[in-house]
Write a protein that holds these residues in place. Structure first.
Motif, PDB file in Angstrom:
ATOM      1  N   VAL A 124    -123.368  46.046  29.934  1.00 40.74           N
ATOM      2  CA  VAL A 124    -123.039  47.357  29.384  1.00 40.74           C
ATOM      3  C   VAL A 124    -122.231  47.102  28.118  1.00 40.74           C
ATOM      4  O   VAL A 124    -121.167  46.485  28.161  1.00 40.74           O
ATOM      5  N   LYS A 125    -122.775  47.562  26.985  1.00 44.65           N
ATOM      6  CA  LYS A 125    -122.154  47.267  25.706  1.00 44.65           C
ATOM      7  C   LYS A 125    -122.306  48.466  24.785  1.00 44.65           C
ATOM      8  O   LYS A 125    -123.325  49.151  24.824  1.00 44.65           O
ATOM      9  N   GLY A 126    -121.290  48.722  23.962  1.00 43.91           N
ATOM     10  CA  GLY A 126    -121.393  49.819  23.015  1.00 43.91           C
ATOM     11  C   GLY A 126    -120.113  50.011  22.244  1.00 43.91           C
ATOM     12  O   GLY A 126    -119.184  49.207  22.335  1.00 43.91           O
ATOM     13  N   GLU A 127    -120.084  51.101  21.476  1.00 44.36           N
ATOM     14  CA  GLU A 127    -118.890  51.433  20.714  1.00 44.36           C
ATOM     15  C   GLU A 127    -118.835  52.925  20.463  1.00 44.36           C
ATOM     16  O   GLU A 127    -119.868  53.603  20.460  1.00 44.36           O
ATOM     17  N   GLU A 156    -112.125  46.356  22.924  1.00 44.94           N
ATOM     18  CA  GLU A 156    -111.474  45.928  21.688  1.00 44.94           C
ATOM     19  C   GLU A 156    -111.375  47.090  20.713  1.00 44.94           C
ATOM     20  O   GLU A 156    -112.279  47.928  20.646  1.00 44.94           O
ATOM     21  N   LEU A 157    -110.292  47.103  19.938  1.00 40.83           N
ATOM     22  CA  LEU A 157    -110.074  48.148  18.947  1.00 40.83           C
ATOM     23  C   LEU A 157    -110.110  47.549  17.540  1.00 40.83           C
ATOM     24  O   LEU A 157    -109.550  46.483  17.298  1.00 40.83           O
ATOM     25  N   ASP A 158    -110.763  48.269  16.638  1.00 37.77           N
ATOM     26  CA  ASP A 158    -110.840  47.855  15.242  1.00 37.77           C
ATOM     27  C   ASP A 158    -110.501  49.065  14.387  1.00 37.77           C
ATOM     28  O   ASP A 158    -111.220  50.068  14.427  1.00 37.77           O
ATOM     29  N   TYR A 159    -109.402  48.982  13.642  1.00 38.83           N
ATOM     30  CA  TYR A 159    -108.931  50.118  12.844  1.00 38.83           C
ATOM     31  C   TYR A 159    -109.386  49.985  11.402  1.00 38.83           C
ATOM     32  O   TYR A 159    -109.183  48.953  10.768  1.00 38.83           O
ATOM     33  N   GLY A 192    -119.353  44.456  28.686  1.00 42.85           N
ATOM     34  CA  GLY A 192    -119.063  44.070  30.056  1.00 42.85           C
ATOM     35  C   GLY A 192    -120.293  43.889  30.914  1.00 42.85           C
ATOM     36  O   GLY A 192    -121.431  44.051  30.468  1.00 42.85           O
ATOM     37  N   GLU A 193    -120.016  43.543  32.144  1.00 43.00           N
ATOM     38  CA  GLU A 193    -121.039  43.322  33.156  1.00 43.00           C
ATOM     39  C   GLU A 193    -120.730  44.203  34.357  1.00 43.00           C
ATOM     40  O   GLU A 193    -119.572  44.429  34.688  1.00 43.00           O
ATOM     41  N   ALA A 244    -125.556  53.080  34.825  1.00 41.94           N
ATOM     42  CA  ALA A 244    -124.319  52.405  34.418  1.00 41.94           C
ATOM     43  C   ALA A 244    -123.984  52.719  32.966  1.00 41.94           C
ATOM     44  O   ALA A 244    -122.842  53.054  32.631  1.00 41.94           O
ATOM     45  N   LYS A 245    -124.981  52.646  32.104  1.00 40.94           N
ATOM     46  CA  LYS A 245    -124.748  52.933  30.687  1.00 40.94           C
ATOM     47  C   LYS A 245    -124.323  54.385  30.486  1.00 40.94           C
ATOM     48  O   LYS A 245    -123.442  54.676  29.676  1.00 40.94           O
TER      49      LYS A 245
END
Length: 149
Positions: free
Chosen positions: A3-6, A94-97, A108-109, A128-129
């Motif tokens: 499971v991956k995204g932003e 994770e955070l990216d400003y 994640g898994e 899950a997604k």
């Protein structure tokens, strides 16, 4: 299953970090969460009721936040048990400003067992997604409400 995204939110990294560590925000954002109790710092128990196809049911969950590197990243672990089986998840957040927005990335898994595992992998992956996207969409909504004040 992976499971991956932003998601992107118009808020500072610090505001996002604060929300991601706030038990009330986590409760509101967790799909089907009826009760979230902090048992010790960064460790919670939860009662979750999901009404989604193959994972429908009442779950008793444990949630932990580990490996904190504030305000940049942490690892989120969840274990949920029901009569139908179990769901376990492990993700790095994770955070990216990039002013004025913060991107929240997750990777994640998830694993399932019991009767739930009898459902096709593609169906479970989609569910899950959907649950994870809903969680982060609600996180963004909560942060937006906080920063609008």
């Amino acid at each position: 299953m992976n499971v991956k995204g932003e998601v992107i939110v118009e808020a500072t990294k610090e505001n996002v970090w604060e929300a991601l560590n706030d038990p009330e925000v986590l409760k509101k954002a967790t799909p089907g969460c009826k009760v979230l109790t902090e048992v010790e710092k960064d460790c919670y128990t939860a009662e979750i009721a999901l009404g989604i196809a193959a994972v429908r049911g009442e779950y008793q969950a444990e949630i932990q936040i580990l490996d904190k590197e504030g305000p940049n990243r942490y690892r989120l672990i969840m274990k949920a048990d029901s009569k139908m089986g179990f769901i376990e998840g492990n993700a790095v957040v994770e955070l990216d400003y990039n002013q004025p927005k913060t991107t929240i990335r997750y990777d994640g898994e998830a694993q399932v067992g019991g009767l739930i595992a009898g459902v096709g992998q593609r169906i479970l992956s989609g569910i899950a997604k959907m649950i994870v996207k809903d969680f982060f969409k609600k996180i963004v909504k909560e942060i937006s409400a906080r920063t609008a004040i």
